[in-house]
Design a protein around this motif. Sequence first.
Motif, PDB file in Angstrom:
ATOM      1  N   ALA A 256      -4.021  14.224  11.592  1.00 21.44           N
ATOM      2  CA  ALA A 256      -3.560  13.010  10.896  1.00 21.44           C
ATOM      3  C   ALA A 256      -2.798  12.063  11.821  1.00 21.44           C
ATOM      4  CB  ALA A 256      -2.725  13.386   9.678  1.00 21.44           C
ATOM      5  N   PRO A 257      -1.807  12.538  12.574  1.00 18.38           N
ATOM      6  CA  PRO A 257      -1.126  11.611  13.488  1.00 18.38           C
ATOM      7  C   PRO A 257      -2.046  11.079  14.584  1.00 18.38           C
ATOM      8  CG  PRO A 257       0.202  13.579  13.126  1.00 18.38           C
ATOM      9  CD  PRO A 257      -1.159  13.860  12.566  1.00 18.38           C
ATOM     10  N   ALA A 258      -2.947  11.921  15.073  1.00 16.85           N
ATOM     11  CA  ALA A 258      -3.864  11.484  16.122  1.00 16.85           C
ATOM     12  C   ALA A 258      -4.803  10.404  15.605  1.00 16.85           C
ATOM     13  CB  ALA A 258      -4.654  12.676  16.663  1.00 16.85           C
ATOM     14  N   TYR A 259      -5.327  10.592  14.407  1.00 17.62           N
ATOM     15  CA  TYR A 259      -6.213   9.591  13.817  1.00 17.62           C
ATOM     16  C   TYR A 259      -5.458   8.279  13.611  1.00 17.62           C
ATOM     17  CZ  TYR A 259      -9.609   7.438  10.674  1.00 17.62           C
ATOM     18  OH  TYR A 259     -10.518   6.580  10.109  1.00 17.62           O
ATOM     19  N   TRP A 260      -4.240   8.396  13.086  1.00 22.56           N
ATOM     20  CA  TRP A 260      -3.428   7.194  12.847  1.00 22.56           C
ATOM     21  C   TRP A 260      -3.193   6.426  14.149  1.00 22.56           C
ATOM     22  CZ3 TRP A 260       2.166   6.489  13.779  1.00 22.56           C
ATOM     23  CH2 TRP A 260       2.643   5.281  13.249  1.00 22.56           C
ATOM     24  N   SER A 261      -2.887   7.158  15.199  1.00 25.79           N
ATOM     25  CA  SER A 261      -2.601   6.507  16.485  1.00 25.79           C
ATOM     26  C   SER A 261      -3.859   5.955  17.141  1.00 25.79           C
ATOM     27  CB  SER A 261      -1.918   7.513  17.416  1.00 25.79           C
ATOM     28  OG  SER A 261      -1.736   6.965  18.701  1.00 25.79           O
ATOM     29  N   ARG A 262      -4.924   6.773  17.171  1.00 24.36           N
ATOM     30  CA  ARG A 262      -6.122   6.405  17.922  1.00 24.36           C
ATOM     31  C   ARG A 262      -7.007   5.413  17.170  1.00 24.36           C
ATOM     32  NH1 ARG A 262      -8.189  10.829  17.643  1.00 24.36           N
ATOM     33  NH2 ARG A 262      -9.996  10.472  16.298  1.00 24.36           N
TER      34      ARG A 262
ATOM     35  N   ARG B 241       0.820  -1.212   0.000  1.00 23.96           N
ATOM     36  CA  ARG B 241       0.000   0.000   0.000  1.00 23.96           C
ATOM     37  C   ARG B 241       0.858   1.269   0.000  1.00 23.96           C
ATOM     38  NH1 ARG B 241      -5.324   1.267   2.095  1.00 23.96           N
ATOM     39  NH2 ARG B 241      -5.423   3.330   3.051  1.00 23.96           N
ATOM     40  N   MET B 242       1.927   1.274   0.770  1.00 17.43           N
ATOM     41  CA  MET B 242       2.696   2.483   1.028  1.00 17.43           C
ATOM     42  C   MET B 242       3.773   2.706  -0.033  1.00 17.43           C
ATOM     43  SD  MET B 242       2.183   0.215   3.628  1.00 17.43           S
ATOM     44  CE  MET B 242       3.768  -0.293   4.257  1.00 17.43           C
ATOM     45  N   ASN B 243       4.381   3.896   0.010  1.00 14.96           N
ATOM     46  CA  ASN B 243       5.507   4.182  -0.879  1.00 14.96           C
ATOM     47  C   ASN B 243       6.806   3.686  -0.228  1.00 14.96           C
ATOM     48  OD1 ASN B 243       6.190   6.137   1.056  1.00 14.96           O
ATOM     49  ND2 ASN B 243       6.526   7.745  -0.453  1.00 14.96           N
TER      50      ASN B 243
ATOM     51  N   VAL C  84       4.963   5.450   3.661  1.00 13.52           N
ATOM     52  CA  VAL C  84       3.899   6.434   3.865  1.00 13.52           C
ATOM     53  C   VAL C  84       2.685   6.061   3.018  1.00 13.52           C
ATOM     54  CG1 VAL C  84       3.232   8.854   3.527  1.00 13.52           C
ATOM     55  CG2 VAL C  84       5.493   8.285   4.443  1.00 13.52           C
ATOM     56  N   ASP C  85       1.519   6.121   3.634  1.00 13.75           N
ATOM     57  CA  ASP C  85       0.253   5.992   2.902  1.00 13.75           C
ATOM     58  C   ASP C  85       0.007   7.326   2.210  1.00 13.75           C
ATOM     59  OD1 ASP C  85      -2.382   5.908   2.046  1.00 13.75           O
ATOM     60  OD2 ASP C  85      -3.167   5.032   3.891  1.00 13.75           O
TER      61      ASP C  85
ATOM     62  N   ASP D 250      -1.397   1.585  12.637  1.00 15.73           N
ATOM     63  CA  ASP D 250      -1.252   0.616  11.559  1.00 15.73           C
ATOM     64  C   ASP D 250      -0.210   1.132  10.563  1.00 15.73           C
ATOM     65  OD1 ASP D 250      -1.479  -1.087   9.399  1.00 15.73           O
ATOM     66  OD2 ASP D 250      -3.618  -0.732   9.052  1.00 15.73           O
ATOM     67  N   PRO D 251       0.902   0.414  10.351  1.00 11.90           N
ATOM     68  CA  PRO D 251       1.936   0.918   9.436  1.00 11.90           C
ATOM     69  C   PRO D 251       1.445   1.092   8.008  1.00 11.90           C
ATOM     70  CG  PRO D 251       2.383  -1.363  10.082  1.00 11.90           C
ATOM     71  CD  PRO D 251       1.291  -0.869  10.972  1.00 11.90           C
ATOM     72  N   ARG D 252       0.394   0.373   7.617  1.00 11.88           N
ATOM     73  CA  ARG D 252      -0.149   0.515   6.264  1.00 11.88           C
ATOM     74  C   ARG D 252      -0.841   1.867   6.070  1.00 11.88           C
ATOM     75  NH1 ARG D 252      -1.981  -3.028   2.794  1.00 11.88           N
ATOM     76  NH2 ARG D 252      -4.161  -2.424   3.101  1.00 11.88           N
ATOM     77  N   ARG D 253      -1.144   2.545   7.153  1.00 16.63           N
ATOM     78  CA  ARG D 253      -1.865   3.816   7.061  1.00 16.63           C
ATOM     79  C   ARG D 253      -1.093   4.978   7.685  1.00 16.63           C
ATOM     80  NH1 ARG D 253      -5.143  -0.309   6.678  1.00 16.63           N
ATOM     81  NH2 ARG D 253      -6.996  -0.149   5.357  1.00 16.63           N
ATOM     82  N   TYR D 254       0.217   4.825   7.759  1.00 18.11           N
ATOM     83  CA  TYR D 254       1.063   5.876   8.324  1.00 18.11           C
ATOM     84  C   TYR D 254       1.000   7.120   7.444  1.00 18.11           C
ATOM     85  CZ  TYR D 254       5.320   8.344   9.703  1.00 18.11           C
ATOM     86  OH  TYR D 254       6.228   9.291  10.115  1.00 18.11           O
TER      87      TYR D 254
END
Length: 288
Positions: free
Chosen positions: A156-162, A135-137, A141-142, A167-171
């Motif tokens: 963005a970081p808060a959503y990714w964490s919470r 998924r990522m580059n 990074v997504d 999820d590393p696929r959605r970093y």
Amino acid sequence: MAAFSGSLFAATAPAKPTAPAPVAKPKTVTDWCTPLAARLPKVSVDDCRNTKLQPTGTNSLNGFPLLARDLSASAKHPHAIKVLLIGGIHGDEQTASAVVFKWLENIQKSSEQEFQWKVAPIINPDGLLAPKPRRMNAHGVDLNRNFPTPDWQKEAPAYWSRVTRSDPRRYPGKAPISEPESRWVYDTIEKYKPNVVISVHAPFGVLDFDGPTSPPSRFGRLIYNRVGVYPGSLGNYSGIHKDIPVVTIELPNASQMPPDAEVQRIWLDMQKWIRQNIVTPAKTVKRL
């Protein structure tokens, strides 16, 4: 390992000032169709070459060129709708790139162009061409969480964490448009100024929409079903923040193409919706 400096040879030759050794850059790929065709369903090397894609001047982190094609509208459409059609922002959604190749073939075969097109089938070549498509580059990074939506640094970081539990696929990356691939899309929207963006994904099998006009109800068998609004997504950035409508086409399968007839139905329905729902600034002024 760093290159040897001239000072190591002072006993046998006069020392000369030397510039720091340049960081080796990835070699730019010129035969792009061979590796792409090996990964894309129902796209041959000849199919790829016949689309006459050209390097945009932006390379991926691994040196693969981002490829695009501009196709002008016919002279009888001087105020043609400008469409940005992209695929493959996630590298493990191979059909999302392959179907854009098929539609690009359709555009080329048409004797009359109603719309003005900018087509980029593979936004994330490094993800597609990884040993196993991902998924990522190449930075992990997504790219579809890397666009500069309002309050990105907080949301963005808060959503990714919470929500995704990191999820590393959605970093989302360390900063908005930190990646050359997402920056190319951002710069293209700024310079090309499309009236509508069509972004192809897989495998949810639905249509999503962000923007100021009426969403499509159906393209082929794909039915409109709101997926959600995510910090850093292209739909959020372009559709909500920039007021440039974004249709997200989610094909049903990431590796298996829909039947040819369905690919064509989606294509025709998409154009009909654009024709009926997207207006250019020139058309808006004329109606007033």
